[in-house]
Every structure is written in C-alpha cells, then in structure tokens.
Enzyme design. Structure first.
Site, PDB file in Angstrom:
ATOM      1  N   TRP A  45       0.812  -1.223   0.000  1.00 11.97           N
ATOM      2  CA  TRP A  45       0.000   0.000   0.000  1.00 11.97           C
ATOM      3  C   TRP A  45       0.840   1.264   0.000  1.00 11.97           C
ATOM      4  O   TRP A  45       0.483   2.252  -0.647  1.00 11.97           O
ATOM      5  CB  TRP A  45      -1.008  -0.036   1.152  1.00 11.97           C
ATOM      6  CG  TRP A  45      -1.976  -1.160   0.954  1.00 11.97           C
ATOM      7  CD1 TRP A  45      -2.067  -2.304   1.683  1.00 11.97           C
ATOM      8  CD2 TRP A  45      -2.938  -1.291  -0.114  1.00 11.97           C
ATOM      9  NE1 TRP A  45      -3.036  -3.129   1.155  1.00 11.97           N
ATOM     10  CE2 TRP A  45      -3.581  -2.537   0.055  1.00 11.97           C
ATOM     11  CE3 TRP A  45      -3.313  -0.482  -1.188  1.00 11.97           C
ATOM     12  CZ2 TRP A  45      -4.583  -2.983  -0.820  1.00 11.97           C
ATOM     13  CZ3 TRP A  45      -4.310  -0.927  -2.049  1.00 11.97           C
ATOM     14  CH2 TRP A  45      -4.931  -2.159  -1.862  1.00 11.97           C
TER      15      TRP A  45
ATOM     16  N   ASP B  76      -1.032   6.316   6.849  1.00 12.63           N
ATOM     17  CA  ASP B  76      -2.176   5.500   6.435  1.00 12.63           C
ATOM     18  C   ASP B  76      -2.408   4.482   7.556  1.00 12.63           C
ATOM     19  O   ASP B  76      -1.590   3.581   7.762  1.00 12.63           O
ATOM     20  CB  ASP B  76      -1.834   4.798   5.112  1.00 12.63           C
ATOM     21  CG  ASP B  76      -2.909   3.805   4.668  1.00 12.63           C
ATOM     22  OD1 ASP B  76      -3.904   3.626   5.388  1.00 12.63           O
ATOM     23  OD2 ASP B  76      -2.730   3.211   3.585  1.00 12.63           O
TER      24      ASP B  76
ATOM     25  N   LYS C 292     -12.163  -1.779   7.737  1.00  6.54           N
ATOM     26  CA  LYS C 292     -11.517  -2.839   8.520  1.00  6.54           C
ATOM     27  C   LYS C 292     -11.915  -2.752   9.989  1.00  6.54           C
ATOM     28  O   LYS C 292     -12.380  -3.727  10.560  1.00  6.54           O
ATOM     29  CB  LYS C 292     -10.005  -2.771   8.359  1.00  6.54           C
ATOM     30  CG  LYS C 292      -9.590  -3.049   6.907  1.00  6.54           C
ATOM     31  CD  LYS C 292      -8.294  -2.410   6.567  1.00  6.54           C
ATOM     32  CE  LYS C 292      -8.058  -2.216   5.095  1.00  6.54           C
ATOM     33  NZ  LYS C 292      -8.275  -3.362   4.247  1.00  6.54           N
TER      34      LYS C 292
HETATM   35  N1  PMP Z   1      -4.113   1.242   2.610  1.00  3.10           N
HETATM   36  C1  PMP Z   1      -4.189   0.090   3.287  1.00  3.10           C
HETATM   37  C2  PMP Z   1      -3.283  -0.110   4.473  1.00  3.10           C
HETATM   38  C3  PMP Z   1      -5.094  -0.895   2.897  1.00  3.10           C
HETATM   39  O1  PMP Z   1      -5.163  -2.045   3.576  1.00  3.10           O
HETATM   40  C4  PMP Z   1      -5.938  -0.667   1.789  1.00  3.10           C
HETATM   41  C5  PMP Z   1      -6.982  -1.657   1.328  1.00  3.10           C
HETATM   42  N2  PMP Z   1      -6.923  -2.909   1.783  1.00  3.10           N
HETATM   43  C6  PMP Z   1      -5.806   0.534   1.090  1.00  3.10           C
HETATM   44  C7  PMP Z   1      -4.899   1.468   1.551  1.00  3.10           C
HETATM   45  C8  PMP Z   1      -6.678   0.826  -0.089  1.00  3.10           C
HETATM   46  O2  PMP Z   1      -7.979   1.054   0.357  1.00  3.10           O
HETATM   47  P1  PMP Z   1      -9.220   1.323  -0.582  1.00  3.10           P
HETATM   48  O3  PMP Z   1      -9.571   0.030  -1.215  1.00  3.10           O
HETATM   49  O4  PMP Z   1     -10.259   1.830   0.380  1.00  3.10           O
HETATM   50  O5  PMP Z   1      -8.844   2.350  -1.579  1.00  3.10           O
END
Ligand code: PMP
Length: 361
Positions: free
Chosen positions: A101, A170, A194
């Site tokens: 991510w 994040d 989550k």
């Molecule tokens: N950052 C993290 C730490 C994630 O776990 C995720 C999705 N699993 C994201 C960003 C992306 O999230 P989204 O699908 O809401 O764009």
C-alpha cells in the site's frame, strides 16, 4: 452463525451487536418513518449522526482541537492522490515503502511531486530497515508511511521520527487498535472497512495549519480545506456508511475504548505468533519480530503451498472463513481486527495445533 469466524481483511467483520442495532433501526430511523438510507444529508437527523460520529472518534483517539476530522470518499486510494494534492508546498515528499500500500501511495504521489524513498529498495517486505539507513530530507513537504501494511503484515512498532517535517500516516488497517498521539501527525487517514464499518467512507484527520497548502489542480472532492469548510458535506456523503461507522465507534466505546482494543489485539496476535513460533517450523511467521502486525498476521506453512491449500480447505470446513493470504503474496493471513474476539482466536489456534499434529511429516 455462532461457529463461523470471518477473517475478511477488508471489508471485514462488523460486530454482531452493531449489525443487530442497524437491523432494528433499518426501516424506521428514530421515528422518522423512513430508513436512515433515505433521509437527506442536509436533514437535522443526519447532521446529528455525522456530529456524533466525529465526536466519538475525537474522544476515542484524543484528537486535539487544532485538528479537523473529515469524512471523505474515494477510499484510502483516493487519499494516495489527496495527500500530495493537499500538502504540496515546494513539490517534494519522502515515502517509507514497507509494502503493497505504501508502494502504491508513492507511485500515485509521483504523478504530482518529486518523491524520494526513505528506505533502501527491497524485493520482499519482511520488516523495516533501521533508522540509521533512513534518508529523510529536512525540507520535504511531508513524510509518508503506512502504519500497518495489510498485505505483508508489517506494522511500525513506533511512530517514525521526522523532526519538523509533517508526518502522514495511512492507518487503514490498524486504527483504533492501539493508542495514537495525534499531535505527532500532520495527517492520519483510514478507510473505514476494517475497523470502523462498511467500505465507503474514509476518515481523514488533518492539522489546521496544513489546510492552506496544496496544488491548485486539487479537485474539490479531494480538497481538505473545501471539505473542512463544508463540514464533510460538500456533496452527498455516503450517509449510511457514516451512520454504521458511528455505531461501530459507539461499540468500541462501550467495550472499553482503545485501551481495551489494544489489550485484545496484543492477546490475539500473541496467540497466533506464539503458535507459529512454537510449531517447530510447521508454521512460519516470516516478518521480523519487532514489526509483526498485530492486526494482519502473515503465516506460511513450512512444508509449502500444497499443505497451505489443505490447511485453508480444512479451516474453511471448520468454520474459519477467508484466511487465504492476499493473491500477491499467498500463504495465510489472519485478520485480527477489533470485531474478532479472543475466544475466536483461541479456537483458531486450537485448530492450528490439531492440524499441525495431524499433518507433520
Ligand atoms: N491502505 C491500506 C493499508 C489498505 O489495507 C488498503 C486496502 N486494503 C488501502 C490502503 C486501499 O484502500 P481502498 O480500497 O479503500 O482504496
């Protein structure tokens, strides 16, 4: 279903008590005669819902008064663009890349800014290089990191020190699972799906003094200052999702708040890692001990992919759903978010022990 334990990594388990409360109110919200899904986002009822949701989050995380709490759309991925678009000052930012991510976030920011990696490049993400190897520019507009890498199961043990450079985190997959000193951050963001509710809203906590920065091209729906001015109601928000998020936050408060969630996260993650570490390499936990995630534990089977497949099949039959690792890394991923209970994880580790006993070669 009592015996089913759901380990979805996102969207994820929402506490049953919350789902039941939502069900109770679904057809008639607070005597209005209509569903919460149908009321106007400009109504007094919804204003109360979003105000309550913000107040609960402020209480739970101890958000100081000089920070705004925003409810935005576009998911955490939207924030990968929103962060550089809102925080650019001189056009450069430093990124810790510790997994899937943060790598995606750095690539997105690279469309708008000069992005430099803080850590030496890595093919696999199994830990965080020591501070002596970090390259931080004192004149960067901000430093970015992902507090918990959901796919690889790598979590920062501490907030990285960045001097006076604003820090952006994040926290999509570990918010509300340990205390956080918000005053150390410029921006914290987290997708709700989550630990806070259904997918559809993204919480952004931003320090007031950062609201006057940014690139002119930033679209209004991604603009922190436009959203702050509008009280997150610049356009129609995902009302239902914000409502459920408020219910999840209410549940966290009733359970004992972030301190209780921290305690439970520690117990649950220790149960899983201790089972792996004492299995004589039947189970492997490949991430460096000091950066093992307390919310998304990554496991492998020492014997390889065929036995992992059997493990996942038998786990599913025993009621443990969605333990398969992310398609990019394989293996097993145990999501240990707040809605997973200690007894459920005790049941999982008992299953792991029995499976190891039956399948040891
Ligand atoms: N950052 C993290 C730490 C994630 O776990 C995720 C999705 N699993 C994201 C960003 C992306 O999230 P989204 O699908 O809401 O764009």
């Amino acid at each position: 279903m009592e015996s089913l334990v759901f380990f979805g990594a996102g969207p994820s388990k929402i506490p049953d008590q919350v789902l039941e409360r939502v069900q109770d109110e679904l057809l008639d919200y607070g005597g209005t005669g209509v569903s919460v899904m149908e009321i106007s986002h400009r109504s007094g009822q919804f204003q109360q819902i979003i105000t309550d949701c913000e107040s609960r989050l402020r209480r739970l995380l101890g958000v100081p008064d000089n920070y705004r709490v925003l409810f935005m759309q576009g998911g955490a991925t939207g924030q990968f663009a929103a962060v550089p678009l809102n925080l650019s000052l001189t056009g450069k930012a430093d990124y810790f890349i510790t997994g899937t991510w943060s790598k995606k976030a750095a690539a997105e920011a690279g469309r708008f800014l000069d992005v430099q990696a803080v850590l030496p490049a890595a093919d696999r993400f199994l830990g965080i290089a020591p501070a002596a190897q970090w390259k931080l520019r004192p004149d960067a507009d901000y430093v970015y990191y992902c507090d918990n890498e959901t796919v690889e199961g790598v979590e920062f043990p501490n907030v990285p020190g960045t001097g006076n450079v604003p820090l952006v985190a994040d926290m999509s997959s570990n918010i509300l699972t340990r205390p956080v000193d918000v005053s150390k951050f410029g921006v914290i963001f987290a997708g709700a799906q989550k630990n806070m509710g259904p997918a559809g809203t993204t919480v952004v906590i931003v320090r007031d003094d950062l609201l006057s920065r940014g690139l002119k091209m930033c679209p209004s729906v991604l603009s922190y200052s436009a959203m702050a001015k509008a009280g997150s109601l610049l356009n129609t928000p995902p009302c239902f999702n914000i409502y459920v998020t408020g219910k999840v936050l209410e549940w966290v408060e009733e359970q004992g708040g972030v301190s209780e969630m921290t305690l439970r996260s520690d117990i649950k993650s220790k149960l899983v890692y201790n089972t792996a570490d004492s299995s004589d390499e039947f189970y492997l936990a490949p991430v460096a001990v000091d950066s093992r995630s307390r919310t998304t534990a990554q496991l492998r089977l020492g014997a390889g992919a065929d036995l992992e497949k059997k493990f996942l099949q038998e786990a599913e039959q025993a009621g443990f759903k969605s333990l398969k690792g992310h398609r990019s890394v394989g293996g097993i991923r145990v999501a240990l978010y707040n809605a997973l209970t200690v007894p459920q994880i005790e049941r999982l580790v008992a299953f792991m022990g029995a499976f190891a006993a039956d399948n040891r070669q």
